[in-house]
Design a protein around this motif. Sequence first.
Motif, mmCIF file in Angstrom:
data_model
loop_
_atom_site.group_PDB
_atom_site.id
_atom_site.type_symbol
_atom_site.label_atom_id
_atom_site.label_comp_id
_atom_site.label_asym_id
_atom_site.label_seq_id
_atom_site.Cartn_x
_atom_site.Cartn_y
_atom_site.Cartn_z
ATOM 1 N N GLU A 117 -0.258 7.490 20.581
ATOM 2 C CA GLU A 117 -1.548 7.517 21.269
ATOM 3 C C GLU A 117 -2.630 8.116 20.386
ATOM 4 O O GLU A 117 -3.756 7.613 20.329
ATOM 5 C CB GLU A 117 -1.429 8.307 22.574
ATOM 6 C CG GLU A 117 -2.725 8.510 23.314
ATOM 7 C CD GLU A 117 -3.379 7.211 23.767
ATOM 8 O OE1 GLU A 117 -4.605 7.217 23.981
ATOM 9 O OE2 GLU A 117 -2.677 6.183 23.906
ATOM 10 N N PHE A 118 -2.307 9.186 19.669
ATOM 11 C CA PHE A 118 -3.272 9.818 18.767
ATOM 12 C C PHE A 118 -3.705 8.846 17.671
ATOM 13 O O PHE A 118 -4.897 8.696 17.384
ATOM 14 C CB PHE A 118 -2.648 11.072 18.144
ATOM 15 C CG PHE A 118 -3.505 11.720 17.100
ATOM 16 C CD1 PHE A 118 -4.614 12.481 17.462
ATOM 17 C CD2 PHE A 118 -3.215 11.576 15.757
ATOM 18 C CE1 PHE A 118 -5.402 13.084 16.507
ATOM 19 C CE2 PHE A 118 -4.002 12.173 14.793
ATOM 20 C CZ PHE A 118 -5.100 12.933 15.165
ATOM 21 N N ARG A 119 -2.740 8.157 17.068
ATOM 22 C CA ARG A 119 -3.092 7.205 16.005
ATOM 23 C C ARG A 119 -3.873 6.022 16.556
ATOM 24 O O ARG A 119 -4.745 5.485 15.884
ATOM 25 C CB ARG A 119 -1.842 6.743 15.277
ATOM 26 C CG ARG A 119 -1.312 7.811 14.343
ATOM 27 C CD ARG A 119 -0.156 7.343 13.506
ATOM 28 N NE ARG A 119 1.045 7.323 14.330
ATOM 29 C CZ ARG A 119 1.863 6.297 14.435
ATOM 30 N NH1 ARG A 119 1.626 5.201 13.785
ATOM 31 N NH2 ARG A 119 2.925 6.352 15.192
ATOM 32 N N ARG A 120 -3.593 5.610 17.804
ATOM 33 C CA ARG A 120 -4.346 4.509 18.404
ATOM 34 C C ARG A 120 -5.794 4.928 18.624
ATOM 35 O O ARG A 120 -6.720 4.187 18.334
ATOM 36 C CB ARG A 120 -3.704 4.097 19.733
ATOM 37 C CG ARG A 120 -4.356 2.849 20.344
ATOM 38 C CD ARG A 120 -3.883 2.605 21.758
ATOM 39 N NE ARG A 120 -4.229 3.681 22.670
ATOM 40 C CZ ARG A 120 -5.452 3.876 23.186
ATOM 41 N NH1 ARG A 120 -6.437 3.084 22.849
ATOM 42 N NH2 ARG A 120 -5.678 4.862 24.024
ATOM 43 N N ARG A 121 -6.006 6.159 19.125
ATOM 44 C CA ARG A 121 -7.372 6.650 19.333
ATOM 45 C C ARG A 121 -8.116 6.791 18.012
ATOM 46 O O ARG A 121 -9.303 6.501 17.927
ATOM 47 C CB ARG A 121 -7.338 8.007 20.041
ATOM 48 C CG ARG A 121 -7.148 7.943 21.507
ATOM 49 C CD ARG A 121 -7.472 9.280 22.173
ATOM 50 N NE ARG A 121 -7.083 10.438 21.402
ATOM 51 C CZ ARG A 121 -5.962 11.132 21.554
ATOM 52 N NH1 ARG A 121 -5.115 10.761 22.475
ATOM 53 N NH2 ARG A 121 -5.698 12.187 20.810
ATOM 54 N N GLN A 122 -7.433 7.232 16.981
ATOM 55 C CA GLN A 122 -8.086 7.440 15.692
ATOM 56 C C GLN A 122 -8.436 6.125 15.005
ATOM 57 O O GLN A 122 -9.303 6.097 14.141
ATOM 58 C CB GLN A 122 -7.182 8.268 14.761
ATOM 59 C CG GLN A 122 -6.978 9.687 15.216
ATOM 60 C CD GLN A 122 -8.263 10.482 15.161
ATOM 61 O OE1 GLN A 122 -9.057 10.330 14.257
ATOM 62 N NE2 GLN A 122 -8.468 11.309 16.164
ATOM 63 N N SER A 123 -7.758 5.048 15.374
ATOM 64 C CA SER A 123 -7.990 3.784 14.677
ATOM 65 C C SER A 123 -8.986 2.885 15.386
ATOM 66 O O SER A 123 -9.125 1.721 15.028
ATOM 67 C CB SER A 123 -6.666 3.043 14.504
ATOM 68 O OG SER A 123 -6.165 2.636 15.765
#
Length: 168
Positions: A117-123
Amino acid sequence: MRTALGIIVVALAVSGCSQKGLMDLRSDSYGPDEFLILPNKELEIPDNLNALPEPTPGMGNRVDPNPKADAVAALGGNPATLGQTAVPSGDGALIAQANRYGTPGSIRTELAAADAEFRRRQSRGTRIRLFPVDRYQQAYRREAIDPFEMNSRYRASGYMTPTAPPVE
């Protein structure tokens, strides 16, 4: 002459863009993997031939390479402990300290979901790629620790720290 030099400069500039980062471990080669080829150990004849175990289909033999055990032995460890799943008795205090507040059984899946989820938000907004970008470094840029800053902090606090190369 000028166009030939321009073509060479453009070719060199474009070839520099094909470098992959350390985080991209995919191989685009169809050749052999040089890390899968290991030499066998020398054959040994034991003192007592009656003490040899019965051959079992699917099991390895005494001269099969075992790179993990070899690496553990080379670093001064005990290769016999590789197959153990129980916690060694010397680590009991460490485990007790780590478990003092309890540990959920699903911690790995929870962390994996939170990280995804963190990587999805950051991308967000970075779906279009014209040039290869290291997404891992981008996503965790704020969490990265500067080793030179931490070294100087510890030295200022009076802790002894190892020598470090100068900041470039």
